[in-house]
Enzyme design. Structure first.
Site, mmCIF file in Angstrom:
data_model
loop_
_atom_site.group_PDB
_atom_site.id
_atom_site.type_symbol
_atom_site.label_atom_id
_atom_site.label_comp_id
_atom_site.label_asym_id
_atom_site.label_seq_id
_atom_site.Cartn_x
_atom_site.Cartn_y
_atom_site.Cartn_z
ATOM 1 N N ILE A 15 0.886 -0.962 0.084
ATOM 2 C CA ILE A 15 -0.093 0.287 0.085
ATOM 3 C C ILE A 15 0.847 1.153 0.046
ATOM 4 O O ILE A 15 0.622 2.121 -0.808
ATOM 5 C CB ILE A 15 -1.111 0.090 1.101
ATOM 6 N N ASP A 35 11.885 2.817 5.772
ATOM 7 C CA ASP A 35 11.398 1.393 5.617
ATOM 8 C C ASP A 35 12.433 0.597 5.990
ATOM 9 O O ASP A 35 13.635 0.836 5.569
ATOM 10 C CB ASP A 35 10.891 1.094 4.253
ATOM 11 N N ASN A 36 12.268 -0.545 6.963
ATOM 12 C CA ASN A 36 13.278 -1.386 7.094
ATOM 13 C C ASN A 36 13.330 -2.618 6.140
ATOM 14 O O ASN A 36 13.869 -3.506 6.388
ATOM 15 C CB ASN A 36 12.900 -1.987 8.707
ATOM 16 N N GLY A 40 9.207 -4.846 2.715
ATOM 17 C CA GLY A 40 8.908 -4.198 1.318
ATOM 18 C C GLY A 40 9.931 -4.351 0.274
ATOM 19 O O GLY A 40 10.998 -5.119 0.538
ATOM 20 N N TYR A 145 -3.914 -8.223 15.980
ATOM 21 C CA TYR A 145 -3.752 -7.454 14.921
ATOM 22 C C TYR A 145 -4.415 -6.185 14.812
ATOM 23 O O TYR A 145 -4.182 -4.915 14.721
ATOM 24 C CB TYR A 145 -3.683 -8.204 13.448
ATOM 25 N N PHE A 212 -12.518 -20.938 1.648
ATOM 26 C CA PHE A 212 -12.633 -21.320 2.896
ATOM 27 C C PHE A 212 -13.894 -21.060 3.195
ATOM 28 O O PHE A 212 -14.338 -20.270 4.035
ATOM 29 C CB PHE A 212 -11.497 -20.412 3.886
HETATM 30 N N1 LIG Z 1 -3.360 -5.184 2.236
HETATM 31 C C1 LIG Z 1 -4.654 -4.938 2.987
HETATM 32 O O1 LIG Z 1 -5.740 -5.445 2.445
HETATM 33 C C2 LIG Z 1 -4.976 -4.060 4.058
HETATM 34 C C3 LIG Z 1 -6.232 -3.872 4.791
HETATM 35 C C4 LIG Z 1 -6.339 -3.139 5.997
HETATM 36 C C5 LIG Z 1 -5.087 -2.660 6.538
HETATM 37 N N2 LIG Z 1 -3.936 -2.739 5.957
HETATM 38 C C6 LIG Z 1 -2.699 -2.116 6.577
HETATM 39 O O2 LIG Z 1 -1.996 -1.231 5.572
HETATM 40 C C7 LIG Z 1 -0.685 -1.377 5.885
HETATM 41 C C8 LIG Z 1 0.273 -1.967 4.843
HETATM 42 O O3 LIG Z 1 -0.275 -3.033 4.345
HETATM 43 P P1 LIG Z 1 0.404 -3.676 3.064
HETATM 44 O O4 LIG Z 1 -0.213 -4.770 2.445
HETATM 45 O O5 LIG Z 1 1.241 -2.608 2.293
HETATM 46 O O6 LIG Z 1 1.769 -4.466 3.776
HETATM 47 P P2 LIG Z 1 3.488 -4.548 3.424
HETATM 48 O O7 LIG Z 1 4.048 -5.661 4.415
HETATM 49 O O8 LIG Z 1 3.334 -4.763 1.920
HETATM 50 O O9 LIG Z 1 4.027 -3.093 3.886
HETATM 51 C C9 LIG Z 1 4.588 -2.862 4.896
HETATM 52 C C10 LIG Z 1 5.808 -2.203 4.915
HETATM 53 O O10 LIG Z 1 6.257 -1.682 6.257
HETATM 54 C C11 LIG Z 1 7.679 -1.890 6.226
HETATM 55 N N3 LIG Z 1 7.695 -2.067 7.916
HETATM 56 C C12 LIG Z 1 7.191 -3.293 8.691
HETATM 57 N N4 LIG Z 1 7.501 -2.689 9.819
HETATM 58 C C13 LIG Z 1 8.429 -1.717 9.876
HETATM 59 C C14 LIG Z 1 9.302 -1.267 10.799
HETATM 60 N N5 LIG Z 1 9.240 -1.531 12.205
HETATM 61 N N6 LIG Z 1 9.964 -0.173 10.333
HETATM 62 C C15 LIG Z 1 10.028 0.337 9.220
HETATM 63 N N7 LIG Z 1 9.302 -0.231 8.193
HETATM 64 C C16 LIG Z 1 8.451 -1.266 8.718
HETATM 65 C C17 LIG Z 1 7.614 -3.194 5.463
HETATM 66 O O11 LIG Z 1 9.057 -3.468 5.091
HETATM 67 C C18 LIG Z 1 6.875 -3.049 4.270
HETATM 68 O O12 LIG Z 1 7.514 -2.328 3.343
HETATM 69 C C19 LIG Z 1 -0.402 -2.330 7.320
HETATM 70 O O13 LIG Z 1 -0.253 -1.487 8.487
HETATM 71 C C20 LIG Z 1 -1.717 -3.120 7.245
HETATM 72 O O14 LIG Z 1 -2.149 -3.202 8.485
HETATM 73 C C21 LIG Z 1 -3.694 -3.490 4.815
HETATM 74 O O1 LIG Z 2 -7.161 -18.874 -0.430
HETATM 75 C C1 LIG Z 2 -7.958 -17.876 0.335
HETATM 76 C C2 LIG Z 2 -7.703 -16.768 0.736
HETATM 77 C C3 LIG Z 2 -8.870 -16.281 1.262
HETATM 78 N N1 LIG Z 2 -10.295 -16.607 1.241
HETATM 79 C C4 LIG Z 2 -11.137 -16.115 2.019
HETATM 80 O O2 LIG Z 2 -11.168 -14.747 1.002
HETATM 81 C C5 LIG Z 2 -11.661 -13.613 1.791
HETATM 82 C C6 LIG Z 2 -10.592 -12.482 1.749
HETATM 83 O O3 LIG Z 2 -9.405 -12.836 2.627
HETATM 84 P P1 LIG Z 2 -8.223 -12.023 2.603
HETATM 85 O O4 LIG Z 2 -7.858 -11.722 1.190
HETATM 86 O O5 LIG Z 2 -7.197 -12.960 3.331
HETATM 87 O O6 LIG Z 2 -8.702 -10.788 3.227
HETATM 88 P P2 LIG Z 2 -9.151 -10.603 4.905
HETATM 89 O O7 LIG Z 2 -8.776 -11.715 5.724
HETATM 90 O O8 LIG Z 2 -10.379 -10.215 4.682
HETATM 91 O O9 LIG Z 2 -8.298 -9.220 5.298
HETATM 92 C C7 LIG Z 2 -7.696 -8.359 4.580
HETATM 93 O O10 LIG Z 2 -8.786 -7.386 4.695
HETATM 94 C C8 LIG Z 2 -8.916 -6.840 6.244
HETATM 95 C C9 LIG Z 2 -10.031 -5.781 6.060
HETATM 96 O O11 LIG Z 2 -11.158 -6.157 5.584
HETATM 97 C C10 LIG Z 2 -7.718 -6.251 6.542
HETATM 98 O O12 LIG Z 2 -7.887 -6.022 8.061
HETATM 99 C C11 LIG Z 2 -6.424 -7.337 6.765
HETATM 100 O O13 LIG Z 2 -5.183 -6.718 6.973
HETATM 101 C C12 LIG Z 2 -6.576 -7.581 5.170
HETATM 102 O O14 LIG Z 2 -5.412 -8.833 4.872
HETATM 103 C C13 LIG Z 2 -11.914 -14.308 3.362
HETATM 104 O O15 LIG Z 2 -13.153 -14.731 3.418
HETATM 105 C C14 LIG Z 2 -11.041 -15.583 3.220
HETATM 106 O O16 LIG Z 2 -11.391 -16.369 3.921
HETATM 107 C C15 LIG Z 2 -10.405 -17.995 0.728
HETATM 108 O O17 LIG Z 2 -11.394 -18.486 0.685
HETATM 109 N N2 LIG Z 2 -9.446 -18.559 0.202
#
Ligand SMILES: NC(=O)c1ccc[n+]([C@@H]2O[C@H](COP(=O)([O-])OP(=O)(O)OC[C@H]3O[C@@H](n4cnc5c(N)ncnc54)[C@H](O)[C@@H]3O)[C@@H](O)[C@H]2O)c1
Ligand SMILES: O=c1ccn([C@@H]2O[C@H](COP(=O)(O)OP(=O)(O)O[C@H]3O[C@H](CO)[C@@H](O)[C@H](O)[C@H]3O)[C@@H](O)[C@H]2O)c(=O)[nH]1
Length: 335
Positions: A15, A35-36, A40, A145, A212
């Site tokens: 993100i 970033d660490n 990433g 989390y 799932f």
């Molecule tokens: N992907 C989703 O669907 C989703 C949904 C809701 C919230 N979020 C939140 O969005 C944020 C980013 O998610 P993402 O999918 O981009 O994850 P990501 O793992 O791709 O990115 C996280 C980044 O933070 C860096 N990082 C982690 N710990 C660190 C530290 N202690 N110091 C410096 N850098 C650090 C990692 O190296 C990485 O570049 C997270 O906080 C996650 O909880 C993601």
């Molecule tokens: O192989 C798979 C992987 C996922 N799922 C399902 O697909 C849906 C979406 O799963 P996933 O993509 O893992 O996302 P979430 O578990 O909904 O979590 C994401 O979305 C949340 C917000 O809705 C955030 O808090 C989390 O960080 C982010 O990972 C869920 O019902 C899972 O059970 C499957 O059925 N098969």
């Protein structure tokens, strides 16, 4: 017009890298990625963006970085977030996410940084009480989390009161898709997210996708989620920082689309986009999955003026497909 200096902590992640791209496209920001690189990718950072490798838990590193760049706003994407891991290893989650954010906030206080945009999550709501989740709904996380995010949300209220730091918490629902350039996208080691896992089937990396559980209380029995394009989420960060500089008002926003899709519907969308049959097998439920999690995006639209550009799930999946077909090994794909 003067440019705003910003730090994106976690800007090399999925993100964060999209936030960096959207900020850069406006031409109004001087950007530093901090970033660490634990999850990433340095390759995601474009030319013209400064990079400092270090950890948000390292006060001396933050002190030096903030003194060097003098940011006016900080965006935080630097959380670890595998929900299953958080249940097995809560202490690492609180240490990285809560303790790390506290150290980061101490640097903001010390260096008089006024604005903070925080990556929160739908997981703060736990099992939702309403079909469309609104900002005012009860927050009751069901895993460490989600709780680390809620702890930071609450902490920010007190930090604002004591130190006048204005903040926006953006609660992302399911982030997905990839930047229109095709240059950056989702590349998580040990991927758990539904859309990239589904796309591994037409890429020849897995034979089928597991669904799932198909006994949820939804129209087809599979879980419903609110899938939002990562560039739309990234845009919301720009609206958020502009809101802060214009109004000086802290606030929380849900970032969703108001429309949910079941797991089966996502598999169907991927079949339509890729032209591949994508076999699916139903497995047991995954622990801690609510039946449905869909956001009302009304507040973000009316207060921030947030507009989503990606309206259909097929467009979202197509953007992810473009990234994965051109980068089958993610950032390790040879050029
Ligand atoms: N992907 C989703 O669907 C989703 C949904 C809701 C919230 N979020 C939140 O969005 C944020 C980013 O998610 P993402 O999918 O981009 O994850 P990501 O793992 O791709 O990115 C996280 C980044 O933070 C860096 N990082 C982690 N710990 C660190 C530290 N202690 N110091 C410096 N850098 C650090 C990692 O190296 C990485 O570049 C997270 O906080 C996650 O909880 C993601
Ligand atoms: O192989 C798979 C992987 C996922 N799922 C399902 O697909 C849906 C979406 O799963 P996933 O993509 O893992 O996302 P979430 O578990 O909904 O979590 C994401 O979305 C949340 C917000 O809705 C955030 O808090 C989390 O960080 C982010 O990972 C869920 O019902 C899972 O059970 C499957 O059925 N098969």
């Amino acid at each position: 017009m003067s440019r705003t200096k910003v730090v994106v902590a976690g800007g090399a992640g999925y993100i964060g890298s999209h936030v960096v791209r959207q900020l850069q496209r406006t031409g109004r920001y001087d950007i530093v990625v901090l970033d660490n690189l634990s999850t990433g990718h340095k390759e995601s950072i474009p030319d013209g963006v400064a990079f400092e490798k270090g950890d948000i838990r390292d006060a001396a590193f933050l002190d030096a970085t903030f003194a060097k760049y003098k940011p006016e706003a900080v965006f935080v994407e630097s959380f670890i977030f595998w929900v299953g891991d958080s249940v097995k290893d809560p202490l690492s989650y609180y240490e990285n996410n809560v303790s790390g954010t506290i150290t980061l906030l101490q640097a903001l206080v010390k260096h008089d940084v006024k604005y903070f945009v925080f990556s929160s999550t739908a997981a703060v709501f736990g099992y939702p009480e309403n079909d469309l989740v609104r900002e005012t709904d009860a927050k009751d996380p069901i895993n460490p989390y989600g709780d680390t995010k809620l702890v930071v949300e609450v902490l920010l209220k007190w930090v604002e009161q004591a130190h006048k730091i204005k903040y926006v918490c953006l609660r992302y629902f399911n982030a997905c898709g990839a930047d229109e350039s095709g240059e950056i996208g989702e590349d998580h080691m040990d991927e758990t997210h539904l859309i990239p896992l589904i796309l591994q089937v037409p890429l020849g990396k897995r034979e089928h996708i597991y669904i799932f559980g198909d006994d949820y209380k939804t129209h087809d029995g599979t879980c419903i989620r609110d899938y939002v394009h990562v560039s739309d989420i990234a845009d919301a960060h720009i609206y958020a920082v502009e809101h802060l500089t214009k109004t000086g008002k802290s606030d929380n926003f849900n970032l969703g689309s108001g429309k949910g899709y079941s797991v089966k519907e996502i598999v169907e969308a991927a079949r339509a986009v890729t032209g591949h049959a994508i076999p699916a097998q139903v497995k047991d439920r995954r622990g801690g999955d609510p039946d449905s999690l869909v956001a009302s995006s009304e507040k973000a639209e009316t207060v921030l003026g947030w507009k989503r550009k990606y309206a259909t799930i097929n467009d979202i999946v197509a953007s992810a497909w473009k990234w994965h077909t051109t980068h089958p090994q993610g950032y390790r794909t040879p050029k």
